[in-house]
Design a protein around this motif. Structure first.
Motif, short mmCIF file in Angstrom:
data_model
loop_
_atom_site.label_atom_id
_atom_site.label_comp_id
_atom_site.label_asym_id
_atom_site.label_seq_id
_atom_site.Cartn_x
_atom_site.Cartn_y
_atom_site.Cartn_z
N GLU A 320 1.06 -1.10 -0.05
CA GLU A 320 -0.15 -0.38 0.24
C GLU A 320 0.79 1.14 0.08
N VAL A 321 2.04 1.48 1.09
CA VAL A 321 2.69 2.66 1.15
C VAL A 321 2.81 2.36 -0.38
N PHE A 322 4.25 1.14 -1.98
CA PHE A 322 4.95 1.56 -2.74
C PHE A 322 3.56 2.28 -3.76
N ALA A 323 2.18 1.44 -3.25
CA ALA A 323 1.43 2.25 -4.06
C ALA A 323 0.96 3.84 -4.15
N ILE A 324 1.21 3.98 -2.78
CA ILE A 324 0.88 5.87 -2.82
C ILE A 324 1.95 6.79 -3.23
N SER A 325 3.03 6.17 -3.08
CA SER A 325 4.52 6.70 -3.75
C SER A 325 3.90 6.58 -5.50
N ARG A 326 3.92 6.00 -6.03
CA ARG A 326 3.49 5.67 -7.02
C ARG A 326 2.55 6.46 -7.58
N GLU A 327 1.66 6.27 -7.05
CA GLU A 327 0.11 7.24 -7.49
C GLU A 327 0.26 8.85 -7.01
N ILE A 330 5.60 11.01 -4.98
CA ILE A 330 6.10 10.93 -3.51
C ILE A 330 6.94 10.03 -3.10
N SER A 331 7.85 10.09 -1.88
CA SER A 331 8.80 9.20 -1.57
C SER A 331 8.08 8.22 -0.77
N THR A 332 8.63 7.40 -0.80
CA THR A 332 7.75 5.92 0.38
C THR A 332 7.56 6.31 1.56
N HIS A 333 8.84 7.37 2.11
CA HIS A 333 8.53 7.59 3.27
C HIS A 333 7.63 8.83 3.49
#
Length: 351
Positions: A320-327, A330-333
């Motif tokens: 989910e974190v990686f999906a938010i980052s891509r979409e 923004i950085s994964t942090h």
């Protein structure tokens, strides 16, 4: 015992304790209890100053809020630090005094094991307060959290490999583990069993050599280890290893370890994104231990199968974190922070 409040903006309560009789000098920081009592480990280190200890406990406490929010433990975030050299200051009386300090928070803070603190120490703390988790199985607790933290990191690495390489297979993947203590050493053996090529290092060179000899790992010097070309760099010791001095020398494809506060500053997460290095936010991937002990304070007490099922969800949380980052670009942090903040806001809206 002298307990002094330390006003810190953005934190619910921060307090210092000095106890001349036992030599206790400690700080407890409760960041946020929106989701429940603040659960976070106790660590003991010879900090150079109280300011250094306060800086550490604040970062760790806030990280625990976000860790618990993303892991959906139903708990808030807090942390405690004891200032001093463990070999010189540890005593039953000191930990019993620490228990009284923990108890002064009236259940708003629940402590657990962390750096240089073992189950035997927590058993002494528990003589003065009931707000302790991670006690021995004989005492009704869940025992050492290290294997559960290690399991969670390995589960999370599957998501990292899928994101970085398109497959969750560990076969032939080179993984550098820096810090092969209770968690890092367990991770190393688990990852080798899955087919990874394991390289280890540690400030304690003998510990790294002994583990490498026993399990057939490669071993490299701790100094300059971050510059090694590997698929995954797994920092598993103290934090802030990604900083202005090291970041330009990194030659890994991904960073995924059990250390807390891997990034010295948040901007380093943005720099990793620009460099094309995938970062698994530490408080998401290393949540296995806190998930495990959180089951102790839930309805019905500790249940290992329930704990393992929740620990394995670290894979889903990272996806989910990686999906938010891509979409959101923004950085994964930052993506992890957004996920945690969304879950906190949802809880506040229901309150």
């Amino acid at each position: 015992m002298d307990i002094t409040e330390l006003p810190v903006e953005g934190y619910e309560r921060v307090a210092r304790c000095r106890d001349e009789a036992t030599g206790l000098h400690a700080i407890i920081a409760v960041h946020d209890t929106t989701l429940g009592p603040a659960l976070g480990g106790m660590r003991m280190l010879p900090y150079a100053s109280e300011d250094e200890a306060l800086f550490d406990v604040k970062r760790l406490s806030k990280g625990m809020t976000y860790k618990s929010a993303v892991a959906q433990t139903g708990l808030g975030g807090g942390k405690s630090v004891i200032i001093g050299e463990p070999a010189e200051l540890k005593s039953p009386a000191l930990f019993q005094a620490m228990g009284r300090f923990v108890d002064s928070f009236g259940g708003k803070y629940i402590t657990a094991e962390d750096m240089n603190i073992g189950i035997a120490d927590l058993e002494e703390v528990a003589k003065s307060t009931k707000h302790v988790t991670g006690l021995s199985r004989a005492s009704g607790g869940s025992g050492n959290p290290s294997p559960y933290t290690a399991r969670g990191v390995v589960m999370g690495m599957r998501a990292v490999l899928e994101e970085a390489f398109g497959s969750d297979s560990f076969d032939g993947r080179s993984i550098l583990i820096q810090g092969v203590g209770a968690v890092g050493g367990t991770m190393a053996t688990m990852l080798k069993e899955r087919g990874a090529r394991i390289i280890v290092c540690d400030l304690n060179e003998k510990r790294a050599r002994d583990l490498a000899t026993e399990h057939g790992f490669e071993v490299v010097p701790d100094k300059g280890h971050h510059a090694l070309e590997v698929d995954v760099y797994a920092p598993c010791a103290r934090g802030a290893g990604v900083n202005d001095q090291t970041i330009g020398e990194l030659r890994c494809k991904a960073i995924a370890g059990c250390a807390n506060n891997v990034l010295l500053e948040e901007r380093h997460g943005d720099e990793l994104k620009k460099m094309g290095i995938l970062y698994a936010p530490d408080y998401v991937i290393n949540a296995g231990g806190i998930i495990n002990v959180s089951i102790e304070v839930g309805p019905g007490g500790y249940d290992e199968p329930k704990a393992l099922e929740r620990i394995d969800r670290i894979y889903d949380n990272l996806k989910e974190v990686f999906a938010i980052s891509r979409e959101e670009g923004i950085s994964t942090h930052e993506a992890a922070d957004r996920l945690a903040e969304r879950r906190l806001e949802q809880a506040r809206a229901k309150a």
